[in-house]
Design a protein around this motif. Sequence first.
Motif, short mmCIF file in Angstrom:
data_model
loop_
_atom_site.label_atom_id
_atom_site.label_comp_id
_atom_site.label_asym_id
_atom_site.label_seq_id
_atom_site.Cartn_x
_atom_site.Cartn_y
_atom_site.Cartn_z
N GLY A 37 -7.57 -1.94 -1.43
CA GLY A 37 -7.12 -1.65 -0.04
C GLY A 37 -7.74 -0.25 0.43
N LEU A 38 -7.20 0.11 1.51
CA LEU A 38 -7.70 1.38 2.30
C LEU A 38 -6.82 2.23 2.75
N SER A 39 -7.05 3.38 3.18
CA SER A 39 -6.15 4.30 4.00
C SER A 39 -6.73 4.64 5.22
N GLN A 55 -12.91 -9.11 4.84
CA GLN A 55 -13.70 -8.53 4.23
C GLN A 55 -13.08 -8.29 2.69
N GLY A 56 -11.92 -8.63 2.43
CA GLY A 56 -11.14 -8.52 1.12
C GLY A 56 -10.24 -7.27 1.11
N ALA A 57 -9.94 -6.70 1.94
CA ALA A 57 -8.74 -5.72 1.98
C ALA A 57 -7.37 -6.19 1.80
N ASP A 58 -6.85 -5.82 0.76
CA ASP A 58 -5.65 -6.49 0.13
C ASP A 58 -4.39 -5.80 0.91
N PHE A 59 -4.41 -4.28 1.18
CA PHE A 59 -3.38 -3.66 1.83
C PHE A 59 -3.92 -2.49 2.61
N ALA A 60 -2.92 -1.85 3.39
CA ALA A 60 -3.61 -0.58 4.28
C ALA A 60 -2.46 0.35 4.35
N TYR A 61 -2.67 1.62 3.94
CA TYR A 61 -1.86 2.63 4.09
C TYR A 61 -2.13 3.26 5.27
N MET A 87 -1.92 -8.85 6.39
CA MET A 87 -2.11 -7.58 5.14
C MET A 87 -0.80 -7.01 4.66
N ARG A 88 -0.78 -6.73 3.40
CA ARG A 88 0.16 -5.77 3.03
C ARG A 88 -0.04 -4.29 3.55
N TYR A 89 1.37 -3.58 4.03
CA TYR A 89 1.14 -2.27 4.60
C TYR A 89 2.08 -1.40 4.37
N GLY A 90 1.68 -0.21 4.38
CA GLY A 90 2.92 0.88 4.16
C GLY A 90 2.28 2.17 4.88
N ALA A 91 3.20 3.05 5.25
CA ALA A 91 3.09 4.36 5.92
C ALA A 91 2.99 5.47 5.18
N MET A 92 2.17 6.54 5.52
CA MET A 92 1.96 7.88 5.03
C MET A 92 2.30 9.06 5.79
N VAL A 215 -14.20 5.16 5.15
CA VAL A 215 -12.70 4.97 4.95
C VAL A 215 -12.46 5.33 3.67
N ARG A 216 -11.38 5.78 3.28
CA ARG A 216 -10.73 6.14 1.94
C ARG A 216 -10.34 4.78 1.34
N TRP A 217 -11.11 4.32 0.05
CA TRP A 217 -10.71 2.77 -0.35
C TRP A 217 -10.03 3.15 -1.80
N ASP A 218 -9.08 2.41 -1.68
CA ASP A 218 -8.04 2.66 -2.72
C ASP A 218 -7.93 1.35 -3.74
N VAL A 219 -7.76 1.82 -4.81
CA VAL A 219 -7.25 0.50 -5.99
C VAL A 219 -6.05 0.73 -6.65
N VAL A 220 -5.56 -0.28 -7.12
CA VAL A 220 -4.16 -0.30 -7.87
C VAL A 220 -4.60 -0.41 -9.49
N ALA A 221 -3.86 0.48 -10.23
CA ALA A 221 -4.21 0.21 -11.53
C ALA A 221 -3.84 -1.26 -12.14
#
Length: 222
Positions: A37-39, A55-61, A87-92, A215-221
């Motif tokens: 996903g991305l931030s 485009q395949g982004a699973d989540f966004a912060y 999309m799944r989402y969270g706050a930063m 963008v900041r592109w982020d992945v989960v282990a």
Amino acid sequence: MLVRVGLALALIAALALALFLYARNWAPDRSAYPVQGLSVSSDNGPIDWGTLAAQGADFAYIRAAKGADWRDPAFAANWRGVRTAGMRYGAMLEFSLCRLASDQATRFMTTVPRDNAALPPVIRLAFAPACTARPGRDLLLSELNTLVNLVESHAGKTVLLNVTEDFDKRYDIGSGINRTLWLDGNFFPPDYATRRWVMWTASDMRHIDGIDGPVRWDVVAP
């Protein structure tokens, strides 16, 4: 001689362009990191959330605030947009060494609505040019624990700590606070913390349809 120099310069320019195009489109292989996903923040401008999801982004912060005084002006619109896109989402929250933790928690809690569907909140720990304060480690960890407890109480979820390499080098966050770590490192998995990371910002220069600029592109282990 001049011809050879010209050819060499042209080759260097072509190579630089190829590397740039590769970098702006690069993301870790999905077979190794299935969840990506991305931030984002107001710095990214208007976002087409439907296109991002396609485009395949699973989540966004989504950045909610910086310190205690600044609320991201695009937060509310981005929060609505990501929910609408499914999309799944969270706050930063971007932490500031120049403000009290209690004041920063108040800014976060008055910006981010309670939402059981949201991902765990993130506190980003990075040095900011506008803040030159460098408190001792004990004081920093005490303040950060206060912030973590207040944000977790509001969100009802355990926070993630997104720690930059220079911040962790100074304060060793991994051994000081027992929370999930999110680390940064373009193209190569980071290894600078004393504990294993669960999230990784794999690139801060990726371009993707639906958003203008990198963008900041982020992945989960896995």
